[in-house]
Design a protein around this motif. Structure first.
Motif, mmCIF file in Angstrom:
data_model
loop_
_atom_site.group_PDB
_atom_site.id
_atom_site.type_symbol
_atom_site.label_atom_id
_atom_site.label_comp_id
_atom_site.label_asym_id
_atom_site.label_seq_id
_atom_site.Cartn_x
_atom_site.Cartn_y
_atom_site.Cartn_z
ATOM 1 N N SER A 202 48.814 -20.366 53.635
ATOM 2 C CA SER A 202 50.188 -20.336 53.098
ATOM 3 C C SER A 202 50.499 -18.905 52.693
ATOM 4 C CB SER A 202 50.323 -21.263 51.888
ATOM 5 O OG SER A 202 49.634 -20.732 50.771
ATOM 6 N N ASN B 182 55.021 -25.353 51.426
ATOM 7 C CA ASN B 182 55.036 -24.693 52.725
ATOM 8 C C ASN B 182 53.633 -24.391 53.239
ATOM 9 O OD1 ASN B 182 57.848 -24.623 52.914
ATOM 10 N ND2 ASN B 182 57.965 -22.787 51.643
ATOM 11 N N ASN B 183 52.624 -24.804 52.492
ATOM 12 C CA ASN B 183 51.266 -24.612 52.965
ATOM 13 C C ASN B 183 51.019 -25.480 54.199
ATOM 14 O OD1 ASN B 183 51.658 -26.605 50.928
ATOM 15 N ND2 ASN B 183 49.483 -26.997 50.901
#
Length: 858
Positions: free
Chosen positions: A788, A797-798
């Protein structure tokens, strides 16, 4: 007290032509069939109201003369035949489940809930959880799912509310006469009431079973109020959310263990169990006991089967809403059970009641217990899933926040139950049945746009007129019951105005729902409500828990405001909020106001109920509204902020309410052309119908439960039970192997194969790793690169990429893995490696609660 030595039951005597009524009244399909309700009203309108819309009691009270009259009334008989045909057709028609699945008859879902809100006369619910449970059953019936529901039969139900002259809530409890309700006792082979028993400390507790038919779905209610029990034990099922902590654990044992035993006794062997909240989680123990005794499985093997057979839905956004029992109390009721039936030690048993693996349990947490026993866990909105993950993150050590295995299925409503007859007939005329069956959205949206504005508005206005008439009549009854004066009665006939903007606010009076937020600035509120050109009125209802004095103070303050000389005709508080009161408000209000303190509203469904009735929502962005809000469909309060200073939050958000009312809502409502129609407002109603009605309903919700959980659960259980449970034993052995060898996994080396330190978009990052697996093999694990942005490791959003096994150094026992990551976005990224258990049966890579992260650097 007089003790009877025998009993007998009297049932209505129906003329032969009316015998069909008996089948109709004992299937709650009538509760969402407007033609059936109209038939009951036609029998005797006054009695229908007097019996609180109870058709069984109606038939028992109606005169024989009236029975004979309608038996000879061709119009009534025709109406009766039509309603009966509707019921028969409904029960026989092909369903979504039959048309879309090919499961065998072993697939049966047991649904457990502490309360059910099904219809006005069955007061075995307290609020939203119960109404949601009732709607779940109705949609399961519509869809044809093989679902069997379990609850408790409260002979005093939830309390009836009334207010003193100064507005203080008082409670009274009315006995429910089950023999005059749309329900029947389950009988044994000798036609006697079926009675079962459970071991309680020093005695057996007996219970009988009532059956309520909800369309195609049976609901079984367990009742301890029978002569075989002591007076104290007869009162276990006396009331909903009453008594002390010991009463609560007794009720939950009856619900969970007693409920599952009842199904087994009736030859209904569920293969999937859905726990609606943690109250029923003890059923998981009984399921394990049944597998151990019936199929010779060990506790761990039976638990593995049960794990993938159980779904747990949490509705609680705060720890205070969870049942937690002391060790002493739990041992008093379970020590023999877990030692003799489950072959567990005390430590092993109490470990089931906590998700905190590194601490010794000092109590038994029912939500933690349910999570430990269920392979599928969900919240009831997208935001609530996030809140739940945050609340319980301590039990998911080393697991990234957004991967904690708590999903979500957003709640809904059973549209046909909560839509007015007027609006139902209008929408059915223009949209057909597809609107109520969740199909053909694009076509439905087009047809909604084509509904004539005038017709839609007039239909909604009729419901507002009925709401005002109902509120006036209800207020007069409240005044009479309190011994009010003649002048008060006269005034009550004049409150409200059926032609002006009407805001509804009705809910449980918990402090976090902030019922008095609208009253923060009385002068400004008076100016809004009493504007001579653009007036507004407010209809409020709701109950506080009997022990919640803060909630009662909120009610009292609102009643005081409603007595203000400037506001008396513009604000009304309706006592004894129930499904009937709620129906009138959601069907008739123009705006539904909702002011919870974010993020404490798990979902909320009341606002969903105004949608098919032509109402619009004005709410804090919490629960379902957080994901549903768009400017075209309603109004929001705030911008998803969460405050540490709640006084500041209240001050800011109350101002937003006033500004939105003054500058947007009131102006839009009264923006009329020459034809007197608020066409921009009507456009908003149509947008709300298009975007929300086909989404926020229980048909969609139950289909989602089926697709995400029920079907997967049954497939896993079927696999585990095959080959005389051989697959279960192999899976349990595999798990034991993983646990025993996990400590030996070592990530020796991780390296980038790219020569350049800086990569461009769409280029590939190549990573290689050397790993020791000990006695495990690549088939037992998955190796992943986790990455990420450096500053945003937990923002959702990882991402991760599975690595491929390349080769093994046989001499050193080192496995080589490689993968490529396509670079999609710019910025500085961090990456690491992790190893997770891998087996086709796992629902989540985190089912075993173990993970190995790389602790080395390049």
């Amino acid at each position: 007290m007089i003790e009877f030595i025998g009993n007998f039951t009297i049932v209505p005597s129906l003329p032969k032509k009316l015998e069909m009524l008996r089948d109709i009244v004992f299937n709650l399909y009538w509760s969402w069939n407007h033609e059936a309700i109209r038939l009951f009203r036609r029998l005797d309108q006054d009695l229908w109201e007097e019996t609180n819309h109870n058709p069984v009691k109606l038939l028992g009270m109606i005169s024989q003369k009236r029975m004979d009259e309608v038996a000879n009334d061709d119009g009534f008989i025709s109406h009766l035949n039509r309603v009966y045909s509707n019921l028969e057709d409904y029960l026989k028609e092909p369903t979504w489940y039959k048309k879309n699945t090919k499961f065998d008859e072993k697939f049966k879902i047991a649904y457990f809930s502490m309360e059910y809100g099904l219809t006005d006369c069955l007061q075995i619910y307290s609020g939203g959880l119960g109404v949601l449970s009732g709607d779940h059953l109705k949609s399961a019936s519509d869809l044809g799912l093989p679902l069997y529901a379990i609850g408790l039969c409260y002979h005093e139900g939830y309390f009836q509310q009334y207010l003193t002259n100064d507005g203080w809530q008082q409670e009274k409890y009315d006995l429910i006469d089950f023999y005059n309700q749309p329900m029947n006792l389950v009988k044994d082979a000798n036609n006697d009431p079926l009675k079962l028993s459970l071991k309680f400390p020093g005695r057996d507790v007996f219970y009988q079973i009532w059956k309520i038919q909800v369309g195609r779905v049976p609901l079984f209610l367990l009742d301890t109020n029978i002569p075989e029990n002591s007076i104290d034990d007869r009162e276990i099922t006396k009331g909903l959310y009453r008594g002390n902590t010991e009463t609560r654990i007794q009720q939950e044992i009856i619900l969970g263990i007693g409920g599952l035993r009842a199904l087994y006794e009736m030859k209904l062997h569920p293969t999937v169990c859905h726990m609606n909240e943690g109250h029923s989680a003890f059923q998981s123990l009984e399921g394990i006991r049944h597998l151990m005794k019936g199929h010779g499985l060990s506790f761990q093997e039976a638990r593995d089967v049960g794990f993938y057979s159980n779904i747990f839905t949490t509705h609680t956004p705060v720890p205070a809403g969870i049942d937690i029992f002391s060790k002493e109390l739990v041992n008093n009721y379970f020590s023999n059970y877990y030692k003799e039936e489950l072959n567990l030690t005390e430590r092993e048993f109490f470990k089931l009641g906590t998700i905190l693996r590194d601490t010794e349990p000092t109590e038994f947490n029912m939500a933690h217990f349910a999570m430990n026993m269920a392979g599928y866990v969900n919240g009831v909105s997208k935001l609530h899933s996030k809140v739940s993950r945050k609340m319980w993150s301590g039990g998911f050590k080393d697991i990234p926040f957004n991967e904690i295995p708590i999903g979500y299925i957003t709640n809904g409503i059973h549209t046909r139950t909560h839509i007015s007859r007027d609006m139902y007939e209008l929408l059915y005329r223009y949209l057909g049945s597809k609107f109520f069956l969740n199909s053909g959205k694009e076509e439905i949206d087009k047809r909604i746009a084509e509904i004539p504005d005038e017709e839609l508005w007039k239909t909604h206005e009729r419901r507002r007129e009925r709401l005002v008439a109902f509120a006036r009549k209800r207020l007069q009854r409240q005044i009479i019951d309190r011994g009010g004066s003649a002048s008060e009665l006269t005034f009550a006939k004049e409150v409200l105005d059926s032609n002006i903007l009407t805001i509804g606010f009705a809910r449980r009076f918990a402090t976090y729902k902030r019922a008095t937020l609208l009253f923060s600035d009385i002068e400004r509120l008076v100016a809004i409500l009493c504007d001579p050109k653009y007036p507004v009125q407010l209809i409020i209802a709701g109950k506080a828990h009997p022990h919640d004095d803060e909630g009662k103070e909120l009610i009292q303050s609102i009643v005081k405001f409603a007595k203000d000389k400037h506001l008396r005709k513009r604000i009304i508080f309706l006592e004894n909020y129930d499904m009937n009161v709620a129906r009138y408000i959601v069907e008739g209000c123009d705006v539904w106001l909702n002011t919870p303190r974010r993020p404490l509203e798990a979902s909320g469904t009341s606002g969903m109920k105004v949608v098919p009735n032509g109402g619009l929502n004005f709410s804090v962005l919490d629960g379902w509204w957080d994901e549903a809000y768009e400017h075209e469909v309603g109004w929001k309060i705030g911008y998803r902020e969460e405050y540490d200073d709640i006084d500041m939050q209240d001050a800011i958000e109350s101002k937003i309410i006033y500004e939105t009312l003054e500058n947007e809502i009131v102006k839009l409502f009264y923006d009329r052309g020459e034809d007197k129609l608020p066409r921009k407002w009507i456009a908003k109603i149509k947008q709300s119908l298009c975007k929300h009605a086909n989404v926020y309903n229980t048909n969609r919700m139950v289909m989602e439960y089926a697709d995400k959980y029920y079907f997967k659960s049954y497939e896993k259980r079927s696999y585990l039970s095959s080959n005389d449970w051989k697959n279960t034993k192999e899976f349990s052995e595999w798990k034991l192997k993983i646990y025993d060898n996990w400590k030996d996994i070592k990530i020796l080396k991780v390296s980038k194969l790219n020569k350049n330190g800086v990569l461009t978009v769409k280029s590939k990052l190549q990573i290689e790793a050397n790993i020791v697996l000990g006695n495990l093999s690549p088939d037992d694990v998955k190796v992943q690169v986790y990455y990420s942005k450096m500053q945003e490791p937990e923002n959702g959003n990882n991402a991760f990429e599975n690595m491929q096994f390349i080769s093994k150094d046989e001499e050193k026992g080192i496995y080589k893995y490689q993968c490529e990551i396509i670079c999609e976005n710019t910025g500085q990224f961090g990456y690491t490696l992790r190893v997770l258990p891998d087996n086709p049966l796992l629902e989540s890579s985190f089912d075993l609660g173990i993970i190995k992260w790389a602790n080395i650097k390049e």
